[in-house]
Design an enzyme around this catalytic site. Structure first.
Site, PDB file in Angstrom:
ATOM      1  N   HIS A 183      42.053  34.260  35.463  1.00 61.03           N
ATOM      2  CA  HIS A 183      41.076  35.181  35.729  1.00 61.03           C
ATOM      3  C   HIS A 183      39.726  34.903  35.522  1.00 61.03           C
ATOM      4  O   HIS A 183      39.418  34.513  34.301  1.00 61.03           O
ATOM      5  CB  HIS A 183      41.362  36.407  34.887  1.00 61.03           C
ATOM      6  CG  HIS A 183      40.948  37.828  35.485  1.00 61.03           C
ATOM      7  ND1 HIS A 183      39.503  37.927  35.450  1.00 61.03           N
ATOM      8  CD2 HIS A 183      41.462  38.973  36.186  1.00 61.03           C
ATOM      9  CE1 HIS A 183      39.215  39.102  36.134  1.00 61.03           C
ATOM     10  NE2 HIS A 183      40.552  39.574  36.574  1.00 61.03           N
ATOM     11  N   ARG A 210      33.154  43.482  38.724  1.00 56.83           N
ATOM     12  CA  ARG A 210      32.466  42.973  39.458  1.00 56.83           C
ATOM     13  C   ARG A 210      32.493  43.529  40.917  1.00 56.83           C
ATOM     14  O   ARG A 210      31.709  43.661  41.629  1.00 56.83           O
ATOM     15  CB  ARG A 210      33.001  41.250  39.734  1.00 56.83           C
ATOM     16  CG  ARG A 210      32.557  40.312  38.775  1.00 56.83           C
ATOM     17  CD  ARG A 210      33.273  39.226  38.910  1.00 56.83           C
ATOM     18  NE  ARG A 210      34.496  39.333  38.320  1.00 56.83           N
ATOM     19  CZ  ARG A 210      35.431  38.628  39.065  1.00 56.83           C
ATOM     20  NH1 ARG A 210      35.386  37.974  40.164  1.00 56.83           N
ATOM     21  NH2 ARG A 210      36.863  38.849  38.753  1.00 56.83           N
TER      22      ARG A 210
END
Ligand SMILES: Cc1cc2nc3c(=O)[nH]c(=O)nc-3n(C[C@H](O)[C@H](O)[C@H](O)COP(=O)(O)OP(=O)(O)OC[C@H]3O[C@@H](n4cnc5c(N)ncnc54)[C@H](O)[C@@H]3O)c2cc1C
Ligand code: SF4
Ligand code: SF4
Ligand code: FES
Lengths: 541, 224
Positions: free
Chosen positions: A321, A341
């Site tokens: 990740h 994000r």
């Protein structure tokens, strides 16, 4: 509270703040296909040979795998020297489900509803699992501008065109109905006033397709499924781990040897069909990476199935990740959900420059961070390596005040605990071992190739996601294939007759270890990672 | 020099680096955890912990994976707290005014002491979500309790023997299933798929070569 940031971090935050207004106006460039390939080749941990070994025995002989996994596969069984009395049957059920995450729970509900006697065994408590931790959301193509084909395309490209097409087809076609099933069980999806579900963008997704329950999507789904399992009266043995599968004389799966985690007692469970839903491997810390995974993610299912004769698929690809927490040390490795994000936070280097588009696929974004902190020397030292900034204050510049609190409350709280306010200052991140893209290879019904009556569901299965899973496709896969395997295993249980129980495959496998001369001297599966310090160093005063 | 904290596990004194969490401090002291540890990142509620600081009267409650050690902590873990789990069929019950009375009548014995709120490991306003439940405002209860990790600490403290997190869970399931309106776009898509409306397009897509699909992927339009 005093700022936990160190002076050099505060210095770099100034650069981040200075570039924010300009970054607000512009979107970082997306890489073209060639650039991505080159980046991955050079910087993604999957692509080098470092940290990999060759598997020397079993169905995947000659293939590469992270060396920590190879070590498990080259080890003798934990019950190698134990004499288990297979006539002393503690549990006798139709469908045995190993693992109490969302895949295991979904399977249990379906198998129970098909009229079978079902039991779940799980190593920790029911629900203590990676499923509980999913934050970002779950994909399903149920908006007007979206379609199962579009979902297929995104996932196939994201998976480097290696997904097994029939499995992927099932995943995307069953997406909308899985959301409906969950909603009807009472999962609280984020909705507009009129019932329209909020859907969010995500790395590698060409449509806003992520359904969410704030940033507790996995927790919300898992606790509802767990409640449903309990309400249906399905038997659950907690703190009970499976150690090895049991086969019958025809080589069909016929149960498992279990161990009570607290007392060490061995127990025999006989079953007509078995569903392995043991999840991932983050706690094996492949290549030395920290992990976002729960405590029990130690690849047990892969080891048990492999020893019994199954093959693995894409065991050499791991998803890092891009945003594991890199600071403070107490949060090291913990997930900073991709949603941060997807709602606007950018990835920045020490000079406050956006060096990658925040919504590139995970492998690309993680590789870009590794490059930034490595050869480019633009990372920020954290005390445990380097990290890059994730500019969270930008989120509220884009969406207005209050967005962080409403969209990512869990994240806000996690960092506030350590005196960091996402609304005011950015946070430091570095890639963390997040997901095993591969697993035990499954066929169309979630069945294994080599062992009749053995099904694999959830993160332990390989093939659906190809070589790289997209965000939100895993929670979907645990529901789709959890339910499917529950139905198929129940159906199979009705027509199967289990013969006499055997553990011969353990000795056969051991013979191969000896023959190949690869014995590690260790035993597997490991069940739990060892984080204890040598006790004799601890100073009891 | 590394800062050190004095802590006590099972009454034994240990000195540990002060930047550890209670969980990692236990491991530092040699405890191989088998219970009281699940996600390690604050989601599952497996690591409920009680501690008292030497010299203080008040016990504190926390998640051991999320809490830094402090000097003088006397620590005991609470791997789970037995609750009164009620059996219901979600498809049969309805979000009625007296649903809580039916399953959790004890909430009406709440004395308003606030012990639940004070002890909550996630700093939730627990007393408030119980008050919403009493009032039959299931949706408010659902939202107020949403971040609950079911650690059971509040229930260990409650003089009225309430199983708070189960009350919240019932309110949330009822809200998710009945109170928020159905997602029409979802239902339509489910029907379209089961009527086979996408089968042909899907067959065509899957019949393409990887090269053709690559081309489509690289040039696909991305929704802003
Ligand atoms: C922090 C985090 C965030 C994530 N966010 C998302 C997201 O937003 N969207 C998404 O789609 N996916 C996400 N994922 C991935 C997704 O959550 C997992 O892949 C998925 O939940 C796996 O479900 P599972 O049921 O297969 O495994 P798990 O949920 O991990 O369950 C496996 C269970 O098996 C038990 N077990 C293991 N070995 C044994 C044994 N030997 N005997 C008995 N029991 C055993 C485990 O203890 C556990 O209870 C995330 C993962 C993590 C870690
Ligand atoms: S409400 Fe109770 S069970 Fe839920 S997190 Fe708070 S203390 Fe734990
Ligand atoms: S602890 Fe129990 S009695 Fe006290 S306020 Fe909370 S719910 Fe009411
Ligand atoms: S271990 Fe899950 S909350 Fe602490």
């Amino acid at each position: 509270m005093q700022t936990p940031f160190l002076p050099h971090m505060l210095e770099s935050i100034k650069a981040v703040e200075a570039s924010r207004a300009e970054r607000f106006e512009t979107e970082p460039r997306r890489m073209d296909a060639d650039e991505k390939t080159a980046l991955l080749q050079e910087f993604h941990p999957d692509y080098g040979d470092n940290g990999f070994d060759t598997i020397k025995i079993g169905a995947n002989t000659g293939e590469k795998a992270p060396k920590e996994l190879v070590e498990l596969l080259h080890s003798k069984s934990k019950i190698s020297d134990v004499n288990i009395n297979l006539d002393n049957i503690e549990f006798d059920v139709d469908v045995l489900i190993i693992g109490g995450g969302a895949a295991g729970a979904s399977a249990a509900i379906e198998a129970h509803n098909a009229g079978q006697n079902v039991m779940i065994v799980t190593k920790l408590r029911m629900g203590d699992s990676n499923s509980m931790m999913a934050e970002g959301g779950i994909q399903a193509a149920d908006k007007e501008n979206d379609s199962p084909m579009q979902h297929y395309l995104d996932s196939f490209g994201g998976g480097h065109y290696k997904n097994k097409p029939e499995l992927l087809r099932r995943l995307v076609m069953d997406g909308p109905k899985s959301i409906k099933w969950l909603n009807e069980l009472g999962v609280m999806f984020d909705k507009h006033e009129d019932g329209t579900m909020w859907t969010f963008p995500g790395g590698g997704l060409s449509r806003k397709r992520l359904h969410a329950c704030a940033d507790y999507t996995g927790a919300e789904i898992t606790r509802v499924l767990k409640d449903e399992v309990q309400n249906l009266g399905i038997e659950i043995a907690e703190f009970t781990a499976a150690l090895e599968l049991i086969l019958d004389e025809e080589g069909k799966v016929a149960g498992a040897v279990l161990v009570n985690m607290l007392t060490g007692e061995y127990l025999v469970a006989r079953a007509k069909t078995v569903i392995m839903a043991t999840g991932g491997a983050g706690r094996m810390h492949y290549h030395g990476f920290p992990t976002t995974n729960h405590y029990g993610a130690t690849a047990d299912g892969l080891v048990m199935a492999y020893r019994a004769g199954c093959n693995l698929l894409y065991q050499d690809t791991i998803q890092y990740h891009p945003s594991g927490a890199a600071f403070p040390s107490q949060l090291f490795g913990a997930l900073v959900t991709e949603k941060v994000r997807s709602i606007g936070a950018q990835l920045l280097n020490i000079d406050g420059e956006a060096f990658v588009h925040p919504l590139e696929t995970r492998d690309v974004a993680a590789s870009a961070i590794i490059r930034e902190c490595g050869v480019r020397e633009k990372g920020i030292a954290t005390g445990q390596g380097n990290g890059v900034w994730l500019d969270t204050p930008l989120i509220e510049m884009i969406h207005g005040e209050g967005k962080i609190e409403s969209a990512i409350p869990g994240m806000l709280r996690m960092f506030l605990n350590y005196g960091m306010d996402l609304r005011k200052t950015p946070i430091l991140v570095y890639p963390s071992f997040h997901y095993q893209n591969g697993g035990v290879e499954i066929e169309n019904d979630g069945n294994t190739k080599h062992i009749p009556n053995l099904f694999i569901a959830g993160e332990a299965a390989g093939g659906i996601h190809g070589r790289n899973r997209l965000l939100g496709n895993s929670m979907l896969d645990v529901i789709v294939f959890g339910r499917l395997t529950g139905q198929k295993a129940a159906q199979m249980a009705k027509s199967t007759t289990t013969g006499k129980l055997f553990l011969n495959h353990i000795k056969t496998y051991e013979g191969k270890i000896n023959e190949a001369g690869v014995d590690t001297g260790k035993l597997s599966p490991i069940l739990l990672p060892k984080y204890t310090r040598d006790v004799n160093e601890a100073r009891v005063v | 020099m590394q800062e050190i904290a004095n802590v006590y596990f099972d009454g034994k004194h240990y000195q540990v680096p002060a930047d550890l969490t209670i969980m990692t401090a236990m491991e530092y002291c040699g405890y191989q955890l088998k219970r009281g540890c699940g996600c390690r990142h604050g989601f599952c509620g497996a690591c409920a912990t009680v501690y008292r600081i030497v010299g203080e009267n008040r016990p504190h409650f926390a998640l051991s994976c999320q809490t830094k050690v402090e000097d003088g902590m006397y620590i005991a873990t609470l791997p789970f707290f037995p609750l009164n789990h009620k059996i219901y069929d979600i498809s049969k019950i309805k979000p009625t005014d007296n649903i809580m009375m039916e399953f959790f009548p004890e909430i009406y014995a709440c004395v308003g002491c606030g012990a639940c709120t004070k002890s909550c490991s996630r700093s939730l306003n627990v007393m408030q979500y119980i008050a919403y439940a009493k009032r039959g405002d299931l949706e408010a209860c659902a939202h107020e309790s949403f971040d609950c990790v079911a650690c059971g600490i509040c229930s260990a403290r409650c003089p009225a023997n309430i199983s708070h997190n189960l009350v919240g869970l019932l309110a949330r399931r009822l809200t998710g299933k009945y109170i928020t309106p159905e997602a029409a776009h979802n239902t339509e898509r489910v029907n379209a798929i089961s009527n086979g409306e996408f089968d042909k397009d899907m067959d065509e897509l899957m019949a393409k070569s990887v090269e053709e699909i690559k081309e489509m992927y690289d040039n696909r339009e991305i929704e802003k």
